[in-house]
Design an enzyme around this catalytic site. Structure first.
Site, mmCIF file in Angstrom:
data_model
loop_
_atom_site.group_PDB
_atom_site.id
_atom_site.type_symbol
_atom_site.label_atom_id
_atom_site.label_comp_id
_atom_site.label_asym_id
_atom_site.label_seq_id
_atom_site.Cartn_x
_atom_site.Cartn_y
_atom_site.Cartn_z
ATOM 1 N N GLU A 1 -3.828 2.830 -7.046
ATOM 2 C CA GLU A 1 -4.256 3.882 -6.132
ATOM 3 C C GLU A 1 -3.303 5.067 -6.236
ATOM 4 O O GLU A 1 -2.239 5.053 -5.608
ATOM 5 C CB GLU A 1 -4.268 3.386 -4.683
ATOM 6 C CG GLU A 1 -5.400 2.469 -4.327
ATOM 7 C CD GLU A 1 -5.531 2.328 -2.814
ATOM 8 O OE1 GLU A 1 -6.603 2.631 -2.300
ATOM 9 O OE2 GLU A 1 -4.555 1.941 -2.154
ATOM 10 N N HIS B 1 0.851 -1.190 0.000
ATOM 11 C CA HIS B 1 0.000 0.000 0.000
ATOM 12 C C HIS B 1 0.886 1.240 0.000
ATOM 13 O O HIS B 1 2.008 1.213 0.519
ATOM 14 C CB HIS B 1 -0.911 -0.009 1.232
ATOM 15 C CG HIS B 1 -1.980 1.026 1.197
ATOM 16 N ND1 HIS B 1 -1.758 2.327 1.581
ATOM 17 C CD2 HIS B 1 -3.283 0.960 0.808
ATOM 18 C CE1 HIS B 1 -2.875 3.016 1.440
ATOM 19 N NE2 HIS B 1 -3.816 2.215 0.968
#
EC number: 5.3.1.1
Length: 215
Positions: free
Chosen positions: A133, A85
């Protein structure tokens, strides 16, 4: 369509969110999962919701203080894990090692990346899924599917060129059912979201709004 709610380290009640997610998933038939802090995996899994780890480390049993052992996450009730992430980036070798660790523990995997080029590289490592993302949109409420839809379509194309079996998700700014539909229309098979649910006054209502267009 897969909806994965990342609770990050937000001061929400993970069991409340997980219970809401389990109920909404049961009522709608939409696959909804929750990724809590490692210490909360067991409590979240006990609600019956599909439970994911936010991270596992590229280690085996041994002298690895502070690491998150994939087998421990699985034993606590996790069935999958996020990796890389943008708030917890890894070196390429560590992503590869963490994927191996997840495979040993029979955890499903989603590797996050910032842009289509990185998505192609992540897909080459053969995870179950990848998620694009753009970090500048995370937590803004402005979905990538609207801010820059080419990022989503580019990620789908980049992954397909490398690994036709990998699922492609998108995240950053996802908070409404309209965002979910837009992501699907652009070729994504799921979404990652966090603050739109974790910081909502009513997590169940937020999730119901999210999946309503799919019903």
């Amino acid at each position: 369509m897969f909806v994965l709610v990342n609770l990050k380290a937000y001061p929400c009640d993970p069991v409340e969110v997980a219970t809401a997610a389990a109920d909404v998933s049961d009522d709608s038939g939409v696959r909804v999962a929750v990724a809590p802090q490692a210490a909360q995996i067991s409590a979240v899994a006990e609600t019956g919701v599909e439970t994911w780890a936010q991270h596992v480390s590229a280690v085996e049993h041994g002298s690895h203080t502070g690491s998150t052992l994939a087998e421990a996450a699985a034993d606590a009730g996790a069935v999958g894990t996020l990796l890389n992430h943008s708030e917890n980036r890894l070196k390429l070798a560590d992503i590869d090692g963490a994927l191996d660790a997840a495979d040993r523990a029979d955890l499903e995997t989603i590797v996050c990346a910032n842009n289509p080029a990185q998505i192609g590289a992540a897909a080459a490592l053969d995870p179950d899924g990848v998620a694009v993302e753009p970090p500048e949109l995370i937590g803004t409420g402005t979905p990538v599917s609207k801010a820059d839809p080419d990022i989503v379509t580019g990620a789908v194309d980049a992954a397909a060129r490398v690994n036709g079996d990998v699922d492609v998700l998108c995240g950053a700014g996802i908070s409404t059912g309209e965002d979910l539909v837009s992501a699907s229309d652009l070729g994504a098979s799921g979404v990652l979201l966090a603050s739109g649910v974790a910081k909502a006054d009513d997590p169940r209502a937020a999730l119901e709004d999210l999946v309503e267009p799919l019903l």
